[in-house]
Scaffold this motif. Structure first.
Motif, PDB file in Angstrom:
ATOM      1  N   VAL A  92       0.831  -1.206   0.000  1.00  0.00           N
ATOM      2  CA  VAL A  92       0.000   0.000   0.000  1.00  0.00           C
ATOM      3  C   VAL A  92       0.865   1.256   0.000  1.00  0.00           C
ATOM      4  O   VAL A  92       0.634   2.187  -0.779  1.00  0.00           O
ATOM      5  CB  VAL A  92      -0.973  -0.013   1.207  1.00  0.00           C
ATOM      6  N   VAL A  93       1.867   1.301   0.860  1.00  0.00           N
ATOM      7  CA  VAL A  93       2.754   2.468   0.925  1.00  0.00           C
ATOM      8  C   VAL A  93       3.497   2.645  -0.399  1.00  0.00           C
ATOM      9  O   VAL A  93       3.662   3.778  -0.886  1.00  0.00           O
ATOM     10  CB  VAL A  93       3.737   2.337   2.106  1.00  0.00           C
ATOM     11  N   THR A  94       3.922   1.550  -1.002  1.00  0.00           N
ATOM     12  CA  THR A  94       4.615   1.617  -2.287  1.00  0.00           C
ATOM     13  C   THR A  94       3.702   2.186  -3.367  1.00  0.00           C
ATOM     14  O   THR A  94       4.107   3.057  -4.145  1.00  0.00           O
ATOM     15  CB  THR A  94       5.109   0.218  -2.704  1.00  0.00           C
ATOM     16  N   LEU A  95       2.470   1.689  -3.429  1.00  0.00           N
ATOM     17  CA  LEU A  95       1.532   2.194  -4.430  1.00  0.00           C
ATOM     18  C   LEU A  95       1.231   3.675  -4.232  1.00  0.00           C
ATOM     19  O   LEU A  95       1.216   4.446  -5.194  1.00  0.00           O
ATOM     20  CB  LEU A  95       0.240   1.379  -4.402  1.00  0.00           C
ATOM     21  N   ILE A  96       1.008   4.084  -2.993  1.00  0.00           N
ATOM     22  CA  ILE A  96       0.738   5.499  -2.712  1.00  0.00           C
ATOM     23  C   ILE A  96       1.949   6.349  -3.098  1.00  0.00           C
ATOM     24  O   ILE A  96       1.804   7.414  -3.706  1.00  0.00           O
ATOM     25  CB  ILE A  96       0.350   5.696  -1.239  1.00  0.00           C
ATOM     26  N   GLY A  97       3.138   5.895  -2.749  1.00  0.00           N
ATOM     27  CA  GLY A  97       4.346   6.647  -3.080  1.00  0.00           C
ATOM     28  C   GLY A  97       4.559   6.763  -4.578  1.00  0.00           C
ATOM     29  O   GLY A  97       4.862   7.845  -5.095  1.00  0.00           O
ATOM     30  N   ALA A  98       4.405   5.662  -5.307  1.00  0.00           N
ATOM     31  CA  ALA A  98       4.624   5.687  -6.756  1.00  0.00           C
ATOM     32  C   ALA A  98       3.577   6.547  -7.458  1.00  0.00           C
ATOM     33  O   ALA A  98       3.907   7.347  -8.338  1.00  0.00           O
ATOM     34  CB  ALA A  98       4.613   4.266  -7.311  1.00  0.00           C
ATOM     35  N   VAL A  99       2.321   6.412  -7.066  1.00  0.00           N
ATOM     36  CA  VAL A  99       1.262   7.218  -7.674  1.00  0.00           C
ATOM     37  C   VAL A  99       1.444   8.696  -7.325  1.00  0.00           C
ATOM     38  O   VAL A  99       1.267   9.571  -8.182  1.00  0.00           O
ATOM     39  CB  VAL A  99      -0.134   6.708  -7.244  1.00  0.00           C
ATOM     40  N   GLY A 100       1.825   8.986  -6.096  1.00  0.00           N
ATOM     41  CA  GLY A 100       2.059  10.379  -5.694  1.00  0.00           C
ATOM     42  C   GLY A 100       3.197  11.013  -6.469  1.00  0.00           C
ATOM     43  O   GLY A 100       3.088  12.153  -6.929  1.00  0.00           O
ATOM     44  N   LEU A 101       4.286  10.293  -6.634  1.00  0.00           N
ATOM     45  CA  LEU A 101       5.410  10.820  -7.415  1.00  0.00           C
ATOM     46  C   LEU A 101       5.027  11.020  -8.878  1.00  0.00           C
ATOM     47  O   LEU A 101       5.410  12.010  -9.502  1.00  0.00           O
ATOM     48  CB  LEU A 101       6.616   9.888  -7.314  1.00  0.00           C
ATOM     49  N   GLN A 102       4.266  10.086  -9.421  1.00  0.00           N
ATOM     50  CA  GLN A 102       3.843  10.219 -10.811  1.00  0.00           C
ATOM     51  C   GLN A 102       2.890  11.394 -10.977  1.00  0.00           C
ATOM     52  O   GLN A 102       2.990  12.138 -11.955  1.00  0.00           O
ATOM     53  CB  GLN A 102       3.182   8.926 -11.300  1.00  0.00           C
ATOM     54  N   ALA A 103       1.984  11.607 -10.038  1.00  0.00           N
ATOM     55  CA  ALA A 103       1.058  12.742 -10.115  1.00  0.00           C
ATOM     56  C   ALA A 103       1.814  14.058 -10.025  1.00  0.00           C
ATOM     57  O   ALA A 103       1.507  15.015 -10.746  1.00  0.00           O
ATOM     58  CB  ALA A 103       0.023  12.638  -9.011  1.00  0.00           C
ATOM     59  N   ARG A 104       2.805  14.115  -9.147  1.00  0.00           N
ATOM     60  CA  ARG A 104       3.606  15.329  -9.028  1.00  0.00           C
ATOM     61  C   ARG A 104       4.366  15.604 -10.324  1.00  0.00           C
ATOM     62  O   ARG A 104       4.431  16.741 -10.799  1.00  0.00           O
ATOM     63  CB  ARG A 104       4.576  15.190  -7.858  1.00  0.00           C
ATOM     64  N   HIS A 105       4.916  14.558 -10.903  1.00  0.00           N
ATOM     65  CA  HIS A 105       5.645  14.696 -12.168  1.00  0.00           C
ATOM     66  C   HIS A 105       4.698  15.182 -13.272  1.00  0.00           C
ATOM     67  O   HIS A 105       5.043  16.078 -14.045  1.00  0.00           O
ATOM     68  CB  HIS A 105       6.269  13.355 -12.539  1.00  0.00           C
ATOM     69  N   ALA A 106       3.495  14.612 -13.342  1.00  0.00           N
ATOM     70  CA  ALA A 106       2.521  15.014 -14.363  1.00  0.00           C
ATOM     71  C   ALA A 106       2.076  16.460 -14.157  1.00  0.00           C
ATOM     72  O   ALA A 106       1.894  17.202 -15.123  1.00  0.00           O
ATOM     73  CB  ALA A 106       1.328  14.074 -14.333  1.00  0.00           C
ATOM     74  N   ALA A 107       1.904  16.875 -12.907  1.00  0.00           N
ATOM     75  CA  ALA A 107       1.494  18.252 -12.620  1.00  0.00           C
ATOM     76  C   ALA A 107       2.575  19.237 -13.049  1.00  0.00           C
ATOM     77  O   ALA A 107       2.275  20.310 -13.591  1.00  0.00           O
ATOM     78  CB  ALA A 107       1.183  18.413 -11.140  1.00  0.00           C
ATOM     79  N   ARG A 108       3.826  18.907 -12.831  1.00  0.00           N
ATOM     80  CA  ARG A 108       4.920  19.784 -13.264  1.00  0.00           C
ATOM     81  C   ARG A 108       4.966  19.905 -14.782  1.00  0.00           C
ATOM     82  O   ARG A 108       5.185  20.980 -15.321  1.00  0.00           O
ATOM     83  CB  ARG A 108       6.255  19.264 -12.743  1.00  0.00           C
ATOM     84  N   ARG A 109       4.769  18.793 -15.467  1.00  0.00           N
ATOM     85  CA  ARG A 109       4.760  18.830 -16.938  1.00  0.00           C
ATOM     86  C   ARG A 109       3.594  19.678 -17.440  1.00  0.00           C
ATOM     87  O   ARG A 109       3.753  20.471 -18.363  1.00  0.00           O
ATOM     88  CB  ARG A 109       4.669  17.416 -17.513  1.00  0.00           C
TER      89      ARG A 109
END
Length: 123
Positions: A92-109
């Motif tokens: 669960v922590v891994t999924l939340i971390g990976a999705v959170g990092l990907q969302a942050r990356h997408a928001a910056r783009r």
């Protein structure tokens, strides 16, 4: 090298997922140690995937052998269940971390594209 995968996904989510997979494998394969008696103190009863009570089945001349084996079975089952829950929590922590990092990356783009600039490149 830009630090991004060919599809534009950041390297961070991949590393988080990889680290999570390694920790989960470690938790599931690490021996479960119990010790309800003296001769097998801190002896492994298997891991989260496979139970091995051979150390408790081979007790010579123990008067309550069935009770002794039952207690070992319960202790080992509890330890295995704990490991499975720990692995689920890491997932669960891994999924939340990976999705959170990907969302942050997408928001910056997205923000970079809206401002008229090029999408950010990571070194």
């Amino acid at each position: 090298m830009t630090g991004e995968s060919p599809r534009g996904l950041g390297l961070g989510p991949f590393l988080v997922a990889l680290l999570g997979a390694v920790v989960i494998a470690f938790l599931l394969l690490m021996p479960v140690r119990i010790g309800p008696g003296d001769h097998e103190k801190n002896t492994s009863c298997g891991n989260a995937l496979v139970m091995d009570l051979s150390h408790w089945r081979d007790v010579p001349d123990y008067p309550d052998r069935a009770y002794y084996l039952d207690m070992a079975n319960r202790s080992c089952s509890d330890g295995r269940a704990d490991r499975a829950w720990q692995a689920a929590a890491v997932l669960v922590v891994t999924l939340i971390g990976a999705v959170g990092l990907q969302a942050r990356h997408a928001a910056r783009r997205e923000q970079s594209v809206r401002s008229g600039g090029e999408p950010p490149r990571h070194a």
